[in-house]
Design a protein around this motif. Sequence first.
Motif, PDB file in Angstrom:
ATOM      1  N   GLY A  31       0.785  -1.233   0.000  1.00 51.85           N
ATOM      2  CA  GLY A  31       0.000   0.000   0.000  1.00 51.85           C
ATOM      3  C   GLY A  31       0.810   1.273   0.000  1.00 51.85           C
ATOM      4  N   GLY A  32       2.137   1.166   0.154  1.00 49.69           N
ATOM      5  CA  GLY A  32       2.983   2.342   0.095  1.00 49.69           C
ATOM      6  C   GLY A  32       2.849   3.298   1.257  1.00 49.69           C
ATOM      7  N   THR A  33       2.346   2.827   2.401  1.00 51.10           N
ATOM      8  CA  THR A  33       2.157   3.722   3.544  1.00 51.10           C
ATOM      9  C   THR A  33       3.460   3.999   4.282  1.00 51.10           C
ATOM     10  OG1 THR A  33       1.646   1.868   4.997  1.00 51.10           O
ATOM     11  CG2 THR A  33      -0.215   2.953   3.891  1.00 51.10           C
ATOM     12  N   GLY A  34       4.465   3.146   4.083  1.00 50.72           N
ATOM     13  CA  GLY A  34       5.734   3.314   4.786  1.00 50.72           C
ATOM     14  C   GLY A  34       5.705   2.852   6.220  1.00 50.72           C
ATOM     15  N   THR A  35       4.553   2.436   6.725  1.00 52.79           N
ATOM     16  CA  THR A  35       4.397   1.967   8.098  1.00 52.79           C
ATOM     17  C   THR A  35       3.140   1.108   8.174  1.00 52.79           C
ATOM     18  OG1 THR A  35       4.110   2.631  10.419  1.00 52.79           O
ATOM     19  CG2 THR A  35       3.079   4.027   8.755  1.00 52.79           C
ATOM     20  N   ALA A  36       3.078   0.275   9.236  1.00 48.86           N
ATOM     21  CA  ALA A  36       1.857  -0.471   9.531  1.00 48.86           C
ATOM     22  C   ALA A  36       1.351  -0.142  10.932  1.00 48.86           C
ATOM     23  CB  ALA A  36       2.104  -1.978   9.392  1.00 48.86           C
ATOM     24  N   ASP A  37       1.795   0.981  11.467  1.00 49.42           N
ATOM     25  CA  ASP A  37       1.371   1.427  12.795  1.00 49.42           C
ATOM     26  C   ASP A  37      -0.158   1.571  12.819  1.00 49.42           C
ATOM     27  OD1 ASP A  37       0.814   2.730  15.171  1.00 49.42           O
ATOM     28  OD2 ASP A  37       2.391   4.227  14.943  1.00 49.42           O
ATOM     29  N   PRO A  38      -0.839   0.821  13.689  1.00 44.55           N
ATOM     30  CA  PRO A  38      -2.306   0.858  13.673  1.00 44.55           C
ATOM     31  C   PRO A  38      -2.909   2.197  14.073  1.00 44.55           C
ATOM     32  CG  PRO A  38      -1.512  -0.370  15.576  1.00 44.55           C
ATOM     33  CD  PRO A  38      -0.320  -0.119  14.705  1.00 44.55           C
ATOM     34  N   LEU A  39      -2.121   3.066  14.670  1.00 43.01           N
ATOM     35  CA  LEU A  39      -2.646   4.382  15.036  1.00 43.01           C
ATOM     36  C   LEU A  39      -2.310   5.454  14.009  1.00 43.01           C
ATOM     37  CD1 LEU A  39      -2.050   4.511  18.905  1.00 43.01           C
ATOM     38  CD2 LEU A  39      -3.918   3.489  17.588  1.00 43.01           C
ATOM     39  N   ASP A  40      -1.624   5.082  12.966  1.00 42.74           N
ATOM     40  CA  ASP A  40      -1.297   6.034  11.906  1.00 42.74           C
ATOM     41  C   ASP A  40      -2.518   6.228  11.009  1.00 42.74           C
ATOM     42  OD1 ASP A  40      -0.350   6.990   9.233  1.00 42.74           O
ATOM     43  OD2 ASP A  40       1.616   6.883  10.191  1.00 42.74           O
ATOM     44  N   PRO A  41      -2.955   7.458  10.774  1.00 42.30           N
ATOM     45  CA  PRO A  41      -4.160   7.685   9.948  1.00 42.30           C
ATOM     46  C   PRO A  41      -4.051   7.097   8.541  1.00 42.30           C
ATOM     47  CG  PRO A  41      -3.553   9.692  11.119  1.00 42.30           C
ATOM     48  CD  PRO A  41      -2.432   8.727  11.338  1.00 42.30           C
ATOM     49  N   ARG A  42      -2.841   7.091   7.978  1.00 42.80           N
ATOM     50  CA  ARG A  42      -2.682   6.527   6.632  1.00 42.80           C
ATOM     51  C   ARG A  42      -2.958   5.025   6.639  1.00 42.80           C
ATOM     52  NH1 ARG A  42       3.364   8.039   5.701  1.00 42.80           N
ATOM     53  NH2 ARG A  42       3.289   7.459   7.920  1.00 42.80           N
ATOM     54  N   VAL A  43      -2.527   4.364   7.667  1.00 41.51           N
ATOM     55  CA  VAL A  43      -2.738   2.922   7.783  1.00 41.51           C
ATOM     56  C   VAL A  43      -4.220   2.626   7.984  1.00 41.51           C
ATOM     57  CG1 VAL A  43      -2.229   0.877   9.174  1.00 41.51           C
ATOM     58  CG2 VAL A  43      -0.408   2.521   8.637  1.00 41.51           C
ATOM     59  N   ARG A  44      -4.856   3.364   8.840  1.00 41.80           N
ATOM     60  CA  ARG A  44      -6.286   3.161   9.095  1.00 41.80           C
ATOM     61  C   ARG A  44      -7.096   3.416   7.826  1.00 41.80           C
ATOM     62  NH1 ARG A  44      -6.992   3.034  14.689  1.00 41.80           N
ATOM     63  NH2 ARG A  44      -9.221   3.463  14.541  1.00 41.80           N
ATOM     64  N   ALA A  45      -6.728   4.439   7.073  1.00 43.41           N
ATOM     65  CA  ALA A  45      -7.441   4.735   5.834  1.00 43.41           C
ATOM     66  C   ALA A  45      -7.219   3.630   4.801  1.00 43.41           C
ATOM     67  CB  ALA A  45      -6.986   6.086   5.284  1.00 43.41           C
ATOM     68  N   TRP A  46      -5.996   3.085   4.774  1.00 41.53           N
ATOM     69  CA  TRP A  46      -5.713   2.007   3.814  1.00 41.53           C
ATOM     70  C   TRP A  46      -6.582   0.787   4.088  1.00 41.53           C
ATOM     71  CZ3 TRP A  46      -4.214  -3.048   3.560  1.00 41.53           C
ATOM     72  CH2 TRP A  46      -3.783  -3.516   2.319  1.00 41.53           C
ATOM     73  N   TRP A  47      -6.655   0.374   5.340  1.00 41.92           N
ATOM     74  CA  TRP A  47      -7.464  -0.799   5.675  1.00 41.92           C
ATOM     75  C   TRP A  47      -8.950  -0.540   5.392  1.00 41.92           C
ATOM     76  CZ3 TRP A  47      -5.952  -5.532   6.011  1.00 41.92           C
ATOM     77  CH2 TRP A  47      -4.663  -5.851   6.448  1.00 41.92           C
ATOM     78  N   LYS A  48      -9.419   0.663   5.662  1.00 43.78           N
ATOM     79  CA  LYS A  48     -10.827   0.972   5.369  1.00 43.78           C
ATOM     80  C   LYS A  48     -11.089   0.888   3.865  1.00 43.78           C
ATOM     81  CE  LYS A  48     -15.030   2.644   6.166  1.00 43.78           C
ATOM     82  NZ  LYS A  48     -15.512   2.887   4.797  1.00 43.78           N
ATOM     83  N   ALA A  49     -10.194   1.445   3.069  1.00 45.16           N
ATOM     84  CA  ALA A  49     -10.375   1.373   1.614  1.00 45.16           C
ATOM     85  C   ALA A  49     -10.285  -0.059   1.124  1.00 45.16           C
ATOM     86  CB  ALA A  49      -9.324   2.245   0.924  1.00 45.16           C
ATOM     87  N   LYS A  50      -9.401  -0.847   1.717  1.00 47.70           N
ATOM     88  CA  LYS A  50      -9.268  -2.247   1.305  1.00 47.70           C
ATOM     89  C   LYS A  50     -10.529  -3.036   1.662  1.00 47.70           C
ATOM     90  CE  LYS A  50      -6.479  -3.720  -0.499  1.00 47.70           C
ATOM     91  NZ  LYS A  50      -6.350  -3.979  -1.960  1.00 47.70           N
ATOM     92  N   ALA A  51     -11.061  -2.810   2.852  1.00 44.64           N
ATOM     93  CA  ALA A  51     -12.298  -3.494   3.235  1.00 44.64           C
ATOM     94  C   ALA A  51     -13.437  -3.110   2.305  1.00 44.64           C
ATOM     95  CB  ALA A  51     -12.654  -3.152   4.685  1.00 44.64           C
ATOM     96  N   ASP A  52     -13.550  -1.837   1.971  1.00 37.74           N
ATOM     97  CA  ASP A  52     -14.597  -1.398   1.046  1.00 37.74           C
ATOM     98  C   ASP A  52     -14.448  -2.084  -0.310  1.00 37.74           C
ATOM     99  OD1 ASP A  52     -15.541   0.269   3.024  1.00 37.74           O
ATOM    100  OD2 ASP A  52     -14.670   2.098   2.174  1.00 37.74           O
TER     101      ASP A  52
END
Length: 701
Positions: free
Chosen positions: A265-286
């Motif tokens: 996903g190119g987020t550079g991190t998988a930190d669960p509190l990072d907004p980019r990571v949270r947005a990535w998982w939401k978009a993936k679930a959608d």
Amino acid sequence: MGRGLVNRLLRLCAVIAALTLPGVTNAEDGYDLWLRYAPLAEDRAADTAAALGPVLVVSAPTPTIAAARRELERGLAGMLGGHRATGPGIVLGRARDLEGDAAREAAPLDGLPPGAYRIARLADGRVLIAGNDDNGVLYGAFAFLRHLGSGEGVSAIGGTSAPVYPLRMIDHWDNPGGPVERGYAGRSIFDWWHLPDHLDPRMIDYARAEASIGINGVVVNNVNAKAYLLEPRYIAKLARLADAWRPYGIRVYLSARFSAPMEIGGTGTADPLDPRVRAWWKAKADQIYAAIPDFGGFLVKANSEGQPGPQDYGRTHADGANMMAAALGNRGVVLWRAFVYSAEDSTDRAMQAYNEFVPLGGKFADNVILQVKNGPIDFQPREPFHPMFGAMPHTKLMLEGQITKEYLGFATHLAFLAPLWKEVLSVDTGRGGPVAQTIAGMAGVANTGSDRNWSGSHFDQANWYALGRLAWDPSMSSEQIAREWAAQTFSRDPAFLAEVVPMMLGSRQAVVDYMTPMGLAHQMGTGHHYGPAPWVCDLARPEWNPCYYSRADVQGIGFDRTATGSNALAQYAPSVASRWRDPKAIDEDYLLWFHHLPWDFRTRSGRALWPELVHRYDRGVAAVDAMAAKWSTLAPYVDGQRFEDTAEFLAIQQREARWWRDASVAYWQSLNHLPLPLGAAPPAHSLEWYQALRFPDAPGG
């Protein structure tokens, strides 16, 4: 004359005798599992045909109800043989679509959970099969055929049944390229390469088998997941499977790699509190739900055995699970595995999951379920129940059992596992009742593969069957499950069942005795877990070594988990810990799990610990010999191919049970320097001979 030659001659005589009997098929390959629908005896077939009749569907023919009708017609055609059903008929449909007498008979379904069904005889003689939803109709159809296939007459079949747990799942440890981790039945059944363009017809037979035992969710890939399985090309493949299985009440789930946002996903991190990571998982679930509206959710293995997870960023398991749960919303669930252990943690491995998760009780989202192994180590032949059960009343837990026999002789050793799971389900946690009352579901790690018989050995099908039946109703007895399975899979003949059912019920205890008696654990070979290796002490991580678990030396043997040792016992409720604290009072099946004891400790048999251990090893070997001898008499009831397949595997088990016994005894003797008990046979080879054995090609790696 050698034992092997005697066994082969006995089997040959039995097969010759069987071929002269009517009704015994020359060969079957096991593909049909317990859904063989073998013809009933002539008189029973005639009576059944007269009691039944055409299937009348009173509900709109949805794909699920159409599947129920097809299964009924298929099953009856097989069991009735050449007889044509001429009776009043079968009424099939949802309770809300019924009228008159049928509606009154279906009334007990009101208020029951999804999937419930009722079978009854109507006043006009017709058989009613009703469900409170489409899946209930399907489960009812399978149940009716199960009762018939187990030898019951039509007039005896009836009643209402509802699933105890909403989640009844199978977890595959299949890798996309085809290998199956801890799989002993060939390669993966999932043909990812040709999906979504081509669906293997075997996927429908697989779905039929799962639905027949009430399974309603399947995780299709290994918990050691690949990030690319979340890419659009794999979502399309998964959607094709979901479409095929939907009529059978099965939702698909995916093991998700926690670091996927960073890897693909190119987020550079998988930190669960990072907004980019949270947005990535939401978009993936959608994206997934756009393709699969009833997608079940994610299974996650995190911060265990080197897998990435929230702790890599200083976050908790709750932080990671809740982030993914928020992405799913109310559409699905996150199944977060509680199997964790770390090379950096010097704590007793049996304590690590409890230590990491119990302090987080009540902090997980409503759509997070912690998936907890039956015991605190790793699917051993026998373990005490996991201390997390009952210890987290404000967090949903489900029990994870291993159908594939990673630690119980792979596919070749006959070990019926319903008694193992019943031990766990029925034990009182001391914190709110038995384990069965503290969980929200059950999951079984699959033993299915590309072998024609699906599971590597014919008897290993019984463990798949048993997991499903217990997930539907954990109060079922092991005997009832064994009898159902054996009658449908091999023969309904009471004489056959009287022999094979007790054989199945005692088989798991036999494995415990010749592998890890009296609470010993994890004495298997390194990596492949094939065969005995209690002498291994030099692996990089302490908890990988069998020596770590036995703690054997010249003075004694066993792992002290009381207050004088690791104090793992304190993780259990006081009422449970008090039963296990005293080595003279504890159930001796768990003695060496919780206590390090001298070799001359006096056991309840009156024998000292050393001769008692040898006695139990010998008891296990003798039990396998008895199973092989018993099976050799059962050829008249079983087709030739499956009879011979099983006989050959029992011969392997006989040889390997002796290997386990002899190698273990030789090693313990090298430490304690004690003579063998009077009458005990010496090991067939030296300890050095056993230690030199190597198995680089063992399956399931």
